[in-house]
Design a protein around this motif. Structure first.
Motif, short mmCIF file in Angstrom:
data_model
loop_
_atom_site.label_atom_id
_atom_site.label_comp_id
_atom_site.label_asym_id
_atom_site.label_seq_id
_atom_site.Cartn_x
_atom_site.Cartn_y
_atom_site.Cartn_z
N GLU A 92 5.53 5.03 10.24
CA GLU A 92 4.34 4.80 9.41
C GLU A 92 4.40 5.67 8.16
O GLU A 92 5.00 6.75 8.17
CB GLU A 92 3.07 5.13 10.19
CG GLU A 92 2.81 4.20 11.35
CD GLU A 92 1.56 4.58 12.13
OE1 GLU A 92 1.12 5.74 12.04
OE2 GLU A 92 1.04 3.71 12.84
N PHE A 93 3.74 5.18 7.13
CA PHE A 93 3.63 5.92 5.87
C PHE A 93 2.24 6.54 5.78
O PHE A 93 1.25 5.91 6.13
CB PHE A 93 3.83 5.00 4.67
CG PHE A 93 5.26 4.53 4.51
CD1 PHE A 93 6.15 5.27 3.75
CD2 PHE A 93 5.69 3.37 5.11
CE1 PHE A 93 7.45 4.85 3.59
CE2 PHE A 93 7.00 2.94 4.96
CZ PHE A 93 7.88 3.68 4.20
N THR A 94 2.19 7.77 5.29
CA THR A 94 0.93 8.45 5.02
C THR A 94 0.77 8.51 3.50
O THR A 94 1.70 8.93 2.81
CB THR A 94 0.94 9.88 5.59
OG1 THR A 94 1.20 9.79 6.99
CG2 THR A 94 -0.37 10.58 5.35
N PRO A 95 -0.38 8.10 2.98
CA PRO A 95 -0.58 8.16 1.52
C PRO A 95 -0.44 9.59 1.01
O PRO A 95 -0.70 10.55 1.73
CB PRO A 95 -2.00 7.66 1.32
CG PRO A 95 -2.39 6.99 2.59
CD PRO A 95 -1.56 7.59 3.68
N PRO A 96 -0.04 9.73 -0.25
CA PRO A 96 0.12 11.07 -0.82
C PRO A 96 -1.23 11.76 -0.97
O PRO A 96 -2.26 11.11 -1.13
CB PRO A 96 0.76 10.82 -2.18
CG PRO A 96 0.36 9.42 -2.53
CD PRO A 96 0.26 8.69 -1.22
N GLU A 138 0.82 -1.20 0.00
CA GLU A 138 0.00 0.00 0.00
C GLU A 138 0.86 1.26 0.00
O GLU A 138 0.36 2.35 -0.21
CB GLU A 138 -0.95 -0.02 1.20
CG GLU A 138 -2.01 -1.09 1.06
CD GLU A 138 -3.03 -1.06 2.18
OE1 GLU A 138 -3.13 -0.04 2.88
OE2 GLU A 138 -3.74 -2.07 2.34
N VAL A 139 2.16 1.09 0.27
CA VAL A 139 3.07 2.22 0.20
C VAL A 139 3.31 2.51 -1.28
O VAL A 139 3.69 1.63 -2.05
CB VAL A 139 4.41 1.91 0.91
CG1 VAL A 139 5.37 3.06 0.75
CG2 VAL A 139 4.16 1.61 2.38
N TYR A 167 6.90 9.35 4.90
CA TYR A 167 7.31 8.47 5.99
C TYR A 167 7.54 9.28 7.25
O TYR A 167 8.23 10.29 7.25
CB TYR A 167 8.59 7.74 5.61
CG TYR A 167 9.06 6.75 6.64
CD1 TYR A 167 8.28 5.64 6.98
CD2 TYR A 167 10.28 6.91 7.28
CE1 TYR A 167 8.71 4.72 7.92
CE2 TYR A 167 10.72 6.00 8.23
CZ TYR A 167 9.93 4.91 8.54
OH TYR A 167 10.36 4.01 9.48
N SER A 169 4.15 8.78 -0.99
CA SER A 169 3.80 8.62 0.42
C SER A 169 4.84 9.32 1.28
O SER A 169 6.00 9.45 0.90
CB SER A 169 3.76 7.13 0.80
OG SER A 169 2.75 6.45 0.11
#
Length: 88
Positions: free
Chosen positions: A48-52, A35-36, A42, A40
């Motif tokens: 954790e990664f946040t979606p763009p 899902e990354v 970090y 994205s």
């Protein structure tokens, strides 16, 4: 197979790598899910990664020829519907 997110200097994903071996680098983060995606962000403290956040691009104004063609197709469709006894 090892999957890594490659980060730029602002911790934004600029690449996804699928490697045969393990890598130890500050800009390469081991990921377990797909899902990354590129873009994205970090967070090093939470890991954790946040979606763009996708920004809509500028809308192009259709040329006069495209506008005329669209209007002609619309009028033709209306005539065909009326010919078949439909109501619009």
């Amino acid at each position: 197979m090892f999957n890594y997110a490659q980060l730029n200097e602002k911790d934004i994903v600029i690449g996804i790598s699928h490697l045969k071996g393990e890598v130890h680098a500050d800009n390469m983060i081991l990921i377990n899910d797909f899902e990354v995606v590129i873009g994205s962000i970090y967070n090093r403290s939470t890991r954790e990664f946040t979606p763009p956040i996708l920004q809509p691009g500028p809308m192009e104004t259709p040329s006069i020829e495209e506008q005329i063609l669209a209007e002609a197709q619309y009028q033709t469709a209306l005539l065909e519907v009326n010919t078949l006894g439909g109501n619009v």
